[in-house]
Design a protein around this motif. Structure first.
Motif, PDB file in Angstrom:
ATOM      1  N   LEU A 126       0.803  -1.221   0.000  1.00 37.66           N
ATOM      2  CA  LEU A 126       0.000   0.000   0.000  1.00 37.66           C
ATOM      3  C   LEU A 126       0.839   1.275   0.000  1.00 37.66           C
ATOM      4  CD1 LEU A 126      -2.805  -0.962   2.541  1.00 37.66           C
ATOM      5  CD2 LEU A 126      -2.879  -1.044   0.052  1.00 37.66           C
ATOM      6  N   GLN A 127       2.024   1.203   0.613  1.00 37.51           N
ATOM      7  CA  GLN A 127       2.829   2.420   0.769  1.00 37.51           C
ATOM      8  C   GLN A 127       4.135   2.369  -0.009  1.00 37.51           C
ATOM      9  OE1 GLN A 127       3.247   2.840   4.992  1.00 37.51           O
ATOM     10  NE2 GLN A 127       1.060   2.967   5.340  1.00 37.51           N
ATOM     11  N   GLY A 128       4.388   1.277  -0.703  1.00 42.40           N
ATOM     12  CA  GLY A 128       5.565   1.177  -1.539  1.00 42.40           C
ATOM     13  C   GLY A 128       6.858   1.354  -0.774  1.00 42.40           C
ATOM     14  N   TYR A 129       7.622   2.354  -1.141  1.00 37.79           N
ATOM     15  CA  TYR A 129       8.948   2.597  -0.559  1.00 37.79           C
ATOM     16  C   TYR A 129       8.877   2.728   0.959  1.00 37.79           C
ATOM     17  CZ  TYR A 129      13.327   5.026   0.464  1.00 37.79           C
ATOM     18  OH  TYR A 129      14.524   5.393   0.997  1.00 37.79           O
ATOM     19  N   GLY A 185       7.452   9.106   1.313  1.00 38.19           N
ATOM     20  CA  GLY A 185       6.445  10.123   1.596  1.00 38.19           C
ATOM     21  C   GLY A 185       5.009   9.656   1.585  1.00 38.19           C
ATOM     22  N   LEU A 186       4.754   8.392   1.212  1.00 35.34           N
ATOM     23  CA  LEU A 186       3.357   7.935   1.187  1.00 35.34           C
ATOM     24  C   LEU A 186       2.856   7.510   2.557  1.00 35.34           C
ATOM     25  CD1 LEU A 186       2.920   5.810  -2.078  1.00 35.34           C
ATOM     26  CD2 LEU A 186       2.032   8.079  -1.563  1.00 35.34           C
ATOM     27  N   GLY A 187       3.752   7.001   3.396  1.00 35.33           N
ATOM     28  CA  GLY A 187       3.304   6.447   4.673  1.00 35.33           C
ATOM     29  C   GLY A 187       3.832   7.167   5.889  1.00 35.33           C
ATOM     30  N   PHE A 188       5.132   7.439   5.913  1.00 36.44           N
ATOM     31  CA  PHE A 188       5.749   8.020   7.101  1.00 36.44           C
ATOM     32  C   PHE A 188       6.271   9.420   6.802  1.00 36.44           C
ATOM     33  CE2 PHE A 188       6.649   3.383   7.558  1.00 36.44           C
ATOM     34  CZ  PHE A 188       5.682   3.163   8.518  1.00 36.44           C
ATOM     35  N   SER A 236      -3.785  -2.440  -5.253  1.00 39.23           N
ATOM     36  CA  SER A 236      -4.011  -1.745  -3.982  1.00 39.23           C
ATOM     37  C   SER A 236      -5.497  -1.535  -3.706  1.00 39.23           C
ATOM     38  CB  SER A 236      -3.289  -0.399  -3.995  1.00 39.23           C
ATOM     39  OG  SER A 236      -1.908  -0.579  -4.159  1.00 39.23           O
ATOM     40  N   GLU A 237      -6.260  -1.336  -4.770  1.00 36.82           N
ATOM     41  CA  GLU A 237      -7.684  -1.068  -4.559  1.00 36.82           C
ATOM     42  C   GLU A 237      -8.400  -2.247  -3.922  1.00 36.82           C
ATOM     43  OE1 GLU A 237     -11.505   0.393  -7.233  1.00 36.82           O
ATOM     44  OE2 GLU A 237      -9.480   0.543  -8.042  1.00 36.82           O
ATOM     45  N   ARG A 238      -8.109  -3.457  -4.419  1.00 37.08           N
ATOM     46  CA  ARG A 238      -8.734  -4.659  -3.833  1.00 37.08           C
ATOM     47  C   ARG A 238      -8.254  -4.895  -2.402  1.00 37.08           C
ATOM     48  NH1 ARG A 238      -7.636  -9.712  -7.322  1.00 37.08           N
ATOM     49  NH2 ARG A 238      -8.578 -10.677  -5.491  1.00 37.08           N
ATOM     50  N   ILE A 239      -6.965  -4.659  -2.183  1.00 40.02           N
ATOM     51  CA  ILE A 239      -6.435  -4.853  -0.823  1.00 40.02           C
ATOM     52  C   ILE A 239      -7.082  -3.879   0.145  1.00 40.02           C
ATOM     53  CG2 ILE A 239      -4.346  -4.750   0.585  1.00 40.02           C
ATOM     54  CD1 ILE A 239      -2.763  -5.527  -1.935  1.00 40.02           C
ATOM     55  N   LEU A 240      -7.162  -2.617  -0.257  1.00 41.04           N
ATOM     56  CA  LEU A 240      -7.773  -1.608   0.612  1.00 41.04           C
ATOM     57  C   LEU A 240      -9.239  -1.888   0.870  1.00 41.04           C
ATOM     58  CD1 LEU A 240      -6.181   1.714  -0.689  1.00 41.04           C
ATOM     59  CD2 LEU A 240      -6.042   0.798   1.626  1.00 41.04           C
TER      60      LEU A 240
END
Length: 578
Positions: free
Chosen positions: A94-97, A263-266, A345-349
């Motif tokens: 979901l947040q990649g890097y 920058g997507l998660g933290f 990601s859409e299905r996981i979310l």
């Protein structure tokens, strides 16, 4: 976030749309069969371990007869909980890097464990309290260490057991409010918690450290094998070209190239809100501190150094654990990005906002792509069984760590003034395992509807703030004394708990988009004033400061004992003597 899997995370698996959706099916049958096989094998090992467990050294330290490779596998098993297996890959999906950055924190922690392993093995005998008690032979020292050990273990235990209950309800297909053989989801969770708790008690009571170690070894082999299998299948889908995998993951994530950048998660930057941006970045640093500093002071990790013959073996076992843990986290890259690319990601979310369903969904998708519906059922069952085995193994080690502290420190050295018969101490350890298990079962049953994921992160933070100052200052500061131990442990423990109580984890946190309450307490309660979700950034310095100030305020000194400890820690001379 550490324990997002073990708290309510697995509950979101309940919404899986295919093999896990609806009625009891082939995947459930395979999963139950594999879990039953794992339990039968480990119970047989426990019976065998019971026959060779005769004294305290056998019960607490497995007779100190495990090789460095065996102990390295056991350390790996101890460290890789369900949060690592399901949670890290889910975060990457979901947040990649940024998800990968999280796994780096888990791995870097071992760089601190490595130099400490040999010193602690040479100095201690069975529990964390043996380290400071070697210099300060006071009952208050052992009491403080026992309090901290039990609290860390119980917090960790409850989170893992709640996660086990949620996972079992998934495997029975009870997520949509239905029943299985007349049992609803709540009853299934309760039954699973009780069953896992009873198994945990049996392992520890009858097998002690020998059973717990073999349980971890089997779990580590199975976990690494299953993770390796998924990794190979994912890479095969992209012709073993990592660039193709990353590109497909970025495209399917909905974030594009930003998915592969920080920058997507933290440390998220919020436009127009510099204070929020700063706190987000500080929270990332605080989390990293808890992971890196807490690992070396986790009681169930620490006692594993005593299962090998000498300090050199302890150091070698950590080297092997670093290799295996590093390989595991590298493989989580393939799992996380593979889930993003193949599942999306859409299905996981849609199933789980925290992403904890990513690995089971990936396993099912890979099985379907390689062997059709049967492959999907078998691979999903394998991954689900591995996740359950992972939880079971970790809680057994936690129970052993806490019961050992109660028997060896509280009973043996406080109530019996350091002169118990060995048989008495082992009997108390077995009884303590029952007591700890019963308390954990009761707490987990009561908390099964709550989001207790934060308890795992809290356990790491307490270990870093309360246990680590005592371990480090015992080993390296001549002036350290009894009052320093007490102030360090109680100061670090109290500051961590208070900061967590007044943090957004407990109250005042809402979803900016939906307004949904994201805290543990009801939305009408808001007592928060501490802006960080992980307290380690403040609590760890407070723990060290309390230990130093407490020592300086006391006239107690014992330089001769410190010199003896230094010689023993560096050479191993007299390491197995009292």
């Amino acid at each position: 976030m550490i324990g997002a899997v073990t708290g309510d995370g697995t509950a979101h698996l309940l919404a899986a749309p295919t093999a896990l959706d609806g009625r009891f099916g082939a995947a459930h049958a395979w999963t139950i069969g594999l879990c039953a096989l794992f339990v039968l094998v480990t119970l047989a090992i426990t019976i065998r371990a019971r026959r060779t467990t005769r004294g305290a050294v056998d019960y607490y330290a497995g007779g100190r007869g495990f090789s460095s490779t065996q102990n390295g596998l056991a350390l790996t098993g101890d460290y890789l909980s369900a949060a690592s297996f399901l949670g890290i890959a889910g975060m990457i999906s979901l947040q990649g890097y940024d998800g990968f950055l999280y796994s780096i924190g888990f791995l870097v922690a071992w760089l601190l464990v490595l130099p400490m392993a040999q010193l602690m093995r040479n100095t201690g005998r069975f529990t964390m309290a043996d380290l400071p008690a070697f210099r300060m032979r006071r009952m208050r020292v052992r009491l403080a260490c026992t309090v901290s050990t039990v609290i860390v273990c119980v917090f960790y235990l409850v989170a893992q057991m709640v996660g086990a209950g949620a996972l079992v309800s998934v495997l029975l297909g009870l997520h949509d409010g239905g029943t299985f053989l007349g049992v609803d989801a709540a009853q299934a969770r309760t039954g699973a918690i009780v069953l896992v708790g009873v198994l945990m008690i049996v392992y520890v009571m009858y097998g002690g450290m020998k059973a717990a170690t073999w349980l971890q070894i089997i779990k580590a082999v199975v976990l690494l094998g299953a993770t390796g299998l998924l990794t190979v299948l994912v890479l095969a889908m992209f012709s073993f070209d990592p660039r193709a995998l990353l590109g497909a993951a970025a495209d399917a994530s909905g974030h594009g190239p930003a998915f592969l950048e920080p920058g997507l998660g933290f440390g998220v930057e919020v436009p127009g809100e510099p204070a929020t941006t700063m706190f987000n970045k500080l929270d990332l640093i605080s989390l990293g501190l808890a992971l890196v500093l807490g690992t070396v002071a986790l009681p169930h990790i620490l006692i594993r150094f005593y299962t090998v013959p000498d300090g050199r073996s302890a150091r070698s076992s950590v080297n092997r654990a670093i290799l295996m843990v590093g390989a595991f986290y590298l493989m989580t890259l393939a799992l996380g990005f593979g889930a993003a690319a193949l599942v999306g990601s859409e299905r996981i979310l849609a199933l789980d906002p925290s992403g904890n369903s990513a690995v089971p969904m990936l396993a099912e998708e890979l099985g379907r792509l390689t062997a059709g519906p049967v492959g999907a059922a078998v691979l999903l069952a394998l991954i689900s069984a591995v996740a359950l085995a992972t939880i079971l193994a970790v809680i057994a080690s936690l129970t052993l760590a806490s019961s050992s502290s109660i028997a060896h420190d509280l009973f043996g050295h406080i109530l019996m003034w350091g002169r118990p018969r060995e048989s008495q101490e082992v009997a108390v350890a077995r009884f303590s395992a029952c007591l700890i298990g019963a308390v954990a079962i009761a707490l987990a049953v009561q908390a099964q509807e709550q989001n207790v994921a934060f308890l795992v992160g809290l356990a790491f933070a307490i270990a870093a703030a309360a246990n680590l100052p005592v371990i480090v200052l015992t080993m390296f500061w001549r002036r350290f004394n009894t009052k320093g131990v007490e102030w360090g442990i109680y100061g670090g423990l109290a500051s961590t708990l208070l900061l967590m109580l007044f943090s957004p984890v407990m109250s005042g946190k809402t979803d900016p988009a939906t307004g949904e309450n994201l805290s543990v307490l009801p939305s009408w309660i808001d007592i928060g004033f501490f802006p960080l979700e992980n307290p380690a950034l403040i609590a760890v310095p407070v723990g060290f400061a309390c230990a130093v100030v407490g020592s300086l305020l006391s006239p107690e000194r014992n330089s001769a004992r410190f010199t003896e400890l230094r010689v023993r820690s560096l050479t191993g001379w007299g390491a197995d003597q009292e």
